[in-house]
Design a protein around this motif. Structure first.
Motif, PDB file in Angstrom:
ATOM      1  N   SER A 164     -69.821 -83.629 -32.414  1.00  0.00           N
ATOM      2  CA  SER A 164     -69.938 -82.278 -31.866  1.00  0.00           C
ATOM      3  C   SER A 164     -69.813 -81.145 -32.884  1.00  0.00           C
ATOM      4  CB  SER A 164     -68.941 -82.073 -30.721  1.00  0.00           C
ATOM      5  OG  SER A 164     -67.706 -82.639 -31.056  1.00  0.00           O
ATOM      6  N   ASN A 165     -69.291 -81.412 -34.061  1.00  0.00           N
ATOM      7  CA  ASN A 165     -69.305 -80.390 -35.131  1.00  0.00           C
ATOM      8  C   ASN A 165     -68.932 -81.029 -36.482  1.00  0.00           C
ATOM      9  OD1 ASN A 165     -66.307 -80.121 -35.476  1.00  0.00           O
ATOM     10  ND2 ASN A 165     -66.460 -79.392 -33.373  1.00  0.00           N
ATOM     11  N   GLY A 166     -68.988 -80.224 -37.531  1.00  0.00           N
ATOM     12  CA  GLY A 166     -68.749 -80.746 -38.878  1.00  0.00           C
ATOM     13  C   GLY A 166     -67.285 -81.050 -39.142  1.00  0.00           C
ATOM     14  N   THR A 167     -66.390 -80.388 -38.421  1.00  0.00           N
ATOM     15  CA  THR A 167     -64.949 -80.628 -38.609  1.00  0.00           C
ATOM     16  C   THR A 167     -64.568 -82.000 -38.055  1.00  0.00           C
ATOM     17  OG1 THR A 167     -64.640 -78.260 -38.324  1.00  0.00           O
ATOM     18  CG2 THR A 167     -62.667 -79.639 -38.211  1.00  0.00           C
ATOM     19  N   VAL A 168     -65.043 -82.311 -36.870  1.00  0.00           N
ATOM     20  CA  VAL A 168     -64.699 -83.621 -36.301  1.00  0.00           C
ATOM     21  C   VAL A 168     -65.438 -84.730 -37.055  1.00  0.00           C
ATOM     22  CG1 VAL A 168     -64.178 -82.589 -34.065  1.00  0.00           C
ATOM     23  CG2 VAL A 168     -66.383 -83.670 -34.392  1.00  0.00           C
ATOM     24  N   THR A 191     -62.805 -74.107 -50.605  1.00  0.00           N
ATOM     25  CA  THR A 191     -63.675 -74.681 -49.567  1.00  0.00           C
ATOM     26  C   THR A 191     -63.322 -74.018 -48.252  1.00  0.00           C
ATOM     27  OG1 THR A 191     -64.336 -76.693 -48.395  1.00  0.00           O
ATOM     28  CG2 THR A 191     -62.063 -76.613 -49.157  1.00  0.00           C
ATOM     29  N   PHE A 192     -64.105 -74.327 -47.223  1.00  0.00           N
ATOM     30  CA  PHE A 192     -63.768 -73.875 -45.874  1.00  0.00           C
ATOM     31  C   PHE A 192     -62.577 -74.714 -45.382  1.00  0.00           C
ATOM     32  CE2 PHE A 192     -64.743 -73.963 -41.183  1.00  0.00           C
ATOM     33  CZ  PHE A 192     -64.392 -72.647 -40.967  1.00  0.00           C
ATOM     34  N   ALA A 193     -61.705 -74.099 -44.589  1.00  0.00           N
ATOM     35  CA  ALA A 193     -60.443 -74.738 -44.194  1.00  0.00           C
ATOM     36  C   ALA A 193     -60.625 -76.060 -43.462  1.00  0.00           C
ATOM     37  CB  ALA A 193     -59.644 -73.786 -43.330  1.00  0.00           C
ATOM     38  N   GLU A 262     -68.028 -87.385 -48.979  1.00  0.00           N
ATOM     39  CA  GLU A 262     -68.720 -86.152 -49.363  1.00  0.00           C
ATOM     40  C   GLU A 262     -68.792 -85.189 -48.174  1.00  0.00           C
ATOM     41  OE1 GLU A 262     -72.620 -86.687 -51.509  1.00  0.00           O
ATOM     42  OE2 GLU A 262     -72.222 -88.752 -50.946  1.00  0.00           O
ATOM     43  N   ASP A 263     -68.301 -83.986 -48.374  1.00  0.00           N
ATOM     44  CA  ASP A 263     -68.473 -82.952 -47.351  1.00  0.00           C
ATOM     45  C   ASP A 263     -69.781 -82.210 -47.667  1.00  0.00           C
ATOM     46  OD1 ASP A 263     -68.443 -80.720 -45.721  1.00  0.00           O
ATOM     47  OD2 ASP A 263     -66.292 -80.385 -45.892  1.00  0.00           O
ATOM     48  N   CYS A 264     -70.816 -82.557 -46.905  1.00  0.00           N
ATOM     49  CA  CYS A 264     -72.154 -81.993 -47.146  1.00  0.00           C
ATOM     50  C   CYS A 264     -72.486 -80.903 -46.130  1.00  0.00           C
ATOM     51  CB  CYS A 264     -73.218 -83.082 -47.037  1.00  0.00           C
ATOM     52  SG  CYS A 264     -72.924 -84.531 -48.036  1.00  0.00           S
ATOM     53  N   ALA A 265     -71.450 -80.329 -45.506  1.00  0.00           N
ATOM     54  CA  ALA A 265     -71.696 -79.318 -44.463  1.00  0.00           C
ATOM     55  C   ALA A 265     -72.649 -78.227 -44.954  1.00  0.00           C
ATOM     56  CB  ALA A 265     -70.380 -78.690 -44.020  1.00  0.00           C
ATOM     57  N   GLU A 266     -72.549 -77.906 -46.258  1.00  0.00           N
ATOM     58  CA  GLU A 266     -73.329 -76.790 -46.794  1.00  0.00           C
ATOM     59  C   GLU A 266     -74.463 -77.280 -47.697  1.00  0.00           C
ATOM     60  OE1 GLU A 266     -70.430 -74.304 -48.748  1.00  0.00           O
ATOM     61  OE2 GLU A 266     -69.229 -74.106 -46.934  1.00  0.00           O
ATOM     62  N   ALA A 267     -74.734 -78.571 -47.690  1.00  0.00           N
ATOM     63  CA  ALA A 267     -75.622 -79.078 -48.749  1.00  0.00           C
ATOM     64  C   ALA A 267     -76.665 -80.077 -48.251  1.00  0.00           C
ATOM     65  CB  ALA A 267     -74.774 -79.713 -49.843  1.00  0.00           C
ATOM     66  N   PHE A 286     -71.740 -83.669 -42.187  1.00  0.00           N
ATOM     67  CA  PHE A 286     -72.670 -82.526 -42.129  1.00  0.00           C
ATOM     68  C   PHE A 286     -72.279 -81.635 -40.947  1.00  0.00           C
ATOM     69  CE2 PHE A 286     -74.659 -86.039 -44.176  1.00  0.00           C
ATOM     70  CZ  PHE A 286     -75.428 -85.492 -45.187  1.00  0.00           C
ATOM     71  N   SER A 287     -72.631 -80.368 -41.070  1.00  0.00           N
ATOM     72  CA  SER A 287     -72.383 -79.421 -39.971  1.00  0.00           C
ATOM     73  C   SER A 287     -73.710 -78.788 -39.566  1.00  0.00           C
ATOM     74  CB  SER A 287     -71.422 -78.325 -40.441  1.00  0.00           C
ATOM     75  OG  SER A 287     -71.478 -77.215 -39.566  1.00  0.00           O
ATOM     76  N   PHE A 288     -73.853 -78.551 -38.271  1.00  0.00           N
ATOM     77  CA  PHE A 288     -75.067 -77.870 -37.777  1.00  0.00           C
ATOM     78  C   PHE A 288     -74.696 -76.609 -37.012  1.00  0.00           C
ATOM     79  CE2 PHE A 288     -75.876 -82.562 -37.374  1.00  0.00           C
ATOM     80  CZ  PHE A 288     -76.434 -82.683 -38.647  1.00  0.00           C
ATOM     81  N   ASN A 291     -75.041 -71.110 -38.583  1.00  0.00           N
ATOM     82  CA  ASN A 291     -75.428 -70.539 -39.878  1.00  0.00           C
ATOM     83  C   ASN A 291     -75.822 -71.600 -40.906  1.00  0.00           C
ATOM     84  OD1 ASN A 291     -73.057 -71.665 -40.762  1.00  0.00           O
ATOM     85  ND2 ASN A 291     -71.963 -69.750 -41.058  1.00  0.00           N
ATOM     86  N   LYS A 292     -75.863 -72.858 -40.503  1.00  0.00           N
ATOM     87  CA  LYS A 292     -76.115 -73.908 -41.495  1.00  0.00           C
ATOM     88  C   LYS A 292     -77.625 -74.094 -41.754  1.00  0.00           C
ATOM     89  CE  LYS A 292     -71.908 -74.992 -42.534  1.00  0.00           C
ATOM     90  NZ  LYS A 292     -71.159 -74.020 -41.748  1.00  0.00           N
ATOM     91  N   THR A 293     -77.929 -74.934 -42.773  1.00  0.00           N
ATOM     92  CA  THR A 293     -79.328 -75.071 -43.207  1.00  0.00           C
ATOM     93  C   THR A 293     -80.223 -75.504 -42.046  1.00  0.00           C
ATOM     94  OG1 THR A 293     -78.503 -75.644 -45.378  1.00  0.00           O
ATOM     95  CG2 THR A 293     -80.819 -76.148 -44.943  1.00  0.00           C
TER      96      THR A 293
HETATM   97  C1  LIG Z   1     -67.513 -77.122 -46.334  1.00  0.00           C
HETATM   98  C2  LIG Z   1     -67.407 -77.173 -44.846  1.00  0.00           C
HETATM   99  N1  LIG Z   1     -66.839 -78.237 -44.273  1.00  0.00           N
HETATM  100  C3  LIG Z   1     -66.743 -78.336 -42.952  1.00  0.00           C
HETATM  101  C4  LIG Z   1     -67.207 -77.368 -42.112  1.00  0.00           C
HETATM  102  C5  LIG Z   1     -66.985 -77.483 -40.633  1.00  0.00           C
HETATM  103  O1  LIG Z   1     -68.140 -77.506 -39.868  1.00  0.00           O
HETATM  104  P1  LIG Z   1     -68.146 -77.002 -38.349  1.00  0.00           P
HETATM  105  O2  LIG Z   1     -68.064 -75.522 -38.377  1.00  0.00           O
HETATM  106  O3  LIG Z   1     -69.432 -77.514 -37.820  1.00  0.00           O
HETATM  107  O4  LIG Z   1     -66.969 -77.621 -37.681  1.00  0.00           O
HETATM  108  C6  LIG Z   1     -67.830 -76.243 -42.656  1.00  0.00           C
HETATM  109  C7  LIG Z   1     -68.360 -75.218 -41.761  1.00  0.00           C
HETATM  110  O5  LIG Z   1     -68.516 -74.094 -41.961  1.00  0.00           O
HETATM  111  C8  LIG Z   1     -67.924 -76.132 -44.067  1.00  0.00           C
HETATM  112  O6  LIG Z   1     -68.485 -75.063 -44.633  1.00  0.00           O
END
Ligand SMILES: Cc1ncc(COP(=O)(O)O)c(C=O)c1O
Length: 478
Positions: A164-168, A191-193, A262-267, A286-288, A291-293
Motif C-alpha cells: 500500500s505504500n513505500g514505507t510498508v 533521507t526521508f524519515a 535498497e530504498d528505491c522510492a526515489e530512483a 519503491f514508492s508510488f 509525487n514519485k516518478t
Molecule cells: C527515500 C524514501 N523512502 C521511503 C519513502 C516512503 O514512501 P511512501 O510515502 O510511499 O510511504 C519515501 C517517500 O517519500 C522516500 O522518499
C-alpha cells in the motif's frame, strides 16, 4: 514569459475588452489589475449582470467587477489552498504582501509550476474504469498481478510484492528477511524519515551513517566503521534518483554477511553499469506516492531475490494468513495490500515508463545547460560515470551566503514552487540518541543548502527556461 496574460486585464479597460479576454481564455473569469495589484474579479456572470443593470460595453470593467473576492497569500500552505476550493471557487488568485497578483491556483495545481505532479496521460482512466465496470476494486484482481509482473520484468531475478505504500514496503523487506529486536541496520543520515521509521517498527536499532559529499548517498567507507557483530543489514537510499555506489556496497555487504536492502522510492529506473536499481541486493523497495516518478496515488512495491522471502512478505501483507488455509493465521501480519484500482493506474504508468524516464533525463539536461556556472549555485547534480541518475527531483546546492528560504519565497512570487532538502535524521527528536558516524557534516551541509527545482514530466521547455531565468534573477537578490 508572461505567466497569466490570458487571465488578466487592467481596470481602465472596457467591459467589451474584458469580455474578449474571458471569451478567449475559456475560463469564464478574468482578474482585474491596477498596476499589477489585484483589485477585482470579473466573471461571465458579473459582466452579464452589469449590462443588465444598464452599463454599456464601453464602461470600464472597474464598474462591473466584483471587489469582494477570495485571494490568498502566495506563501500559503498547499493545504489551505486546497481547502479553499469549492464547487463555486475553482480558481484562486495568489498575491504578494503588496496585493500584487503573482500566481494563480486552480483545482489541479496549487502553484503554476509545482515541484512535482503526476502525469496520468496514458490508459489510467480506461483501466480504472475497467476495475469499476468489472467490480474488481479491492486488492483482488488482475491488475495487481500485472503490476507485479511488470516490475519483475524490469528488475530481473527479483520477485515482486505490491503493497500500500513505500514505507510498508520497507517494513516488509526488513521483516521478511528476519530483522528484529537486537539487530542493527545502517541507514544514511540524509533521507526521508520512512527509511529509519521502518527499522524502528521492527524493534531493530538504526545506526546513522554519513553521506558522500558528491552523490549524497550513504558513504561506503563510513559504513565499514559502523559495522558490529549486531549489524544485520545496510539500507542505502538512492536519494533524489542518484544511485549509490552499488559495486562497493555489495562487496561490503558480502564480506560482512549483511543483507543489502535498497530504498528505491526515489530512483525507479536509475542504473549502475546498465544494472538497474533494485536488483543489487537481497531486497528493494519503491514508492508510488503522488509525487514519485510513477504514481498510483499511494502505493509501493517490495522486491526480493529469495522467492521464500517474497512468499513470507505476501503472508505478512495479508494479515499473516496461510496461503493454503483460509482464515488460518501463521503469524501476526498486517493489511498492507494495494488495491486493484491503484494497481490499474500503476500498470498504465509502467506502460509509459520509458517515455517518463527519458522526459526526466531531458529535464535534467535542460537545467544542466541553463544553470552551469551560475553564480550562487555551488553544485549541480553530480554525474557518476556509467550511471543513469533518473533525477526524480532535480536538486542543486547553493553557496553558503545565499538564504535558501528567502530564495524559495521569492521564487513563489514567480509562481514557482521549490523544495528544501530533508533535515539530517540525527537532528530530529526521535532519532537524536542513535549510534552514528563520528561526523555528519556532509548531511548537515547538503540539508542546509540543497534546493530542489520543479521536476514534473509535465514541464515544458519554456517553463524550464522561465524557472532558470527566475532563479538566476533571484539569486542575485538573496
Ligand atoms: C527515500 C524514501 N523512502 C521511503 C519513502 C516512503 O514512501 P511512501 O510515502 O510511499 O510511504 C519515501 C517517500 O517519500 C522516500 O522518499
Amino acid at each position: 514569459m508572461e505567466i497569466f496574460e490570458d487571465l488578466v486585464i487592467e481596470s481602465n479597460r472596457s467591459i467589451r475588452e474584458t469580455m474578449v479576454v474571458v471569451d478567449q481564455n475559456g475560463r469564464g473569469i478574468c482578474f482585474v489589475l491596477d498596476n499589477g495589484i489585484l483589485v477585482g474579479i470579473a466573471t461571465d456572470g458579473d459582466l452579464r449582470r452589469a449590462l443588465l443593470r444598464g452599463l454599456t460595453l464601453d464602461n470600464p470593467v472597474s464598474d462591473a467587477m466584483n471587489r469582494n473576492f477570495t485571494a490568498l497569500p502566495v506563501t500559503s500552505e498547499d493545504k489551505l489552498i486546497r481547502q479553499t476550493f469549492s464547487t463555486r471557487l475553482k480558481i484562486i488568485p495568489l498575491t504578494d504582501e503588496s496585493g500584487k497578483l503573482v500566481d494563480i491556483a486552480d483545482v489541479q495545481r496549487s502553484h503554476r509550476i509545482p515541484v512535482l505532479e503526476p502525469q496520468l496521460a496514458g490508459r489510467e482512466l480506461e483501466y480504472v474504469t475497467d476495475c469499476i465496470l468489472t467490480n474488481w476494486i479491492s486488492s483482488q484482481g488482475s491488475y495487481v498481478q500485472k503490476f507485479e509482473f511488470m516490475f519483475e520484468k524490469m528488475h530481473p531475478e527479483m520477485h515482486a510484492v505490491c503493497v500500500s505504500n513505500g514505507t510498508v514496503a520497507l517494513h516488509l523487506a526488513l521483516l521478511a528477511l528476519g530483522i528484529g529486536e537486537g539487530d542493527e541496520v545502517i541507514v544514511p543520515d540524509l533521507t526521508f524519515a520512512a527509511s529509519i521509521n521502518a527499522v524502528l517498527y521492527c524493534k531493530a536499532t538504526p545506526v546513522l551513517c554519513e553521506i558522500d559529499p558528491n552523490t549524497w548517498c550513504i558513504d561506503v567507507l563510513e559504513i565499514k566503521k559502523l559495522i558490529t557483530s549486531r549489524t544485520k543489514a545496510v539500507m542505502p537510499v538512492h536519494l533524489y534518483g542518484q544511485i549509490c555506489e552499488m559495486e562497493a556496497l555489495r562487496q561490503v555487504c558480502e564480506e560482512s554477511k549483511l543483507f543489502l536492502i535498497e530504498d528505491c522510492a526515489e530512483a525507479l529506473g536509475s542504473s549502475w553499469n546498465k544494472k538497474i536499481a533494485g536488483t543489487f541486493g537481497d531486497s528493494s523497495t519503491f514508492s508510488f506516492f503522488g509525487n514519485k516518478t510513477i504514481s498510483t496515488g499511494e502505493g509501493g512495491m517490495v522486491l526480493f531475490r529469495d522467492p521464500e522471502a517474497a512468499k513470507q512478505a505476501r503472508i505478512l501483507r495479508d494479515h499473516g494468513m496461510s496461503p493454503g488455509k483460509r482464515y488460518w493465521h501463521e503469524c501476526i501480519g498486517f493489511n498492507y495490500r494495494l488495491t486493484n484500482l491503484q494497481a490499474a493506474i500503476g500498470v498504465a504508468q509502467m506502460e509509459r515508463f520509458p517515455e517518463i524516464l527519458s522526459k526526466k533525463l531531458e529535464i535534467a539536461e535542460r537545467y544542466n545547460a541553463l544553470l552551469a556556472g551560475v553564480p550562487g549555485i555551488s553544485r549541480l547534480p553530480f554525474t557518476q560515470p556509467n550511471t543513469v541518475h533518473s533525477n526524480w527531483l532535480y536538486t542543486v546546492t547553493l553557496v553558503p551566503n545565499i538564504s535558501r528560504d528567502e530564495l524559495m519565497r521569492r521564487l513563489l512570487m514567480h509562481g514557482i514552487d521549490t523544495r528544501p532538502v530533508f533535515y539530517p535524521l540525527h537532528e530530529m527528536p526521535p532519532y537524536v540518541n542513535f549510534k552514528r558516524s563520528d561526523k555528519l557534516l556532509n548531511s548537515k551541509e547538503i540539508s542546509i543548502c540543497g534546493l530542489s527545482l520543479p521536476s514534473s514530466v509535465t514541464l515544458q521547455a519554456e517553463e524550464i527556461s522561465y524557472i532558470a531565468t527566475s532563479l538566476v534573477q533571484e539569486l542575485s537578490n538573496c
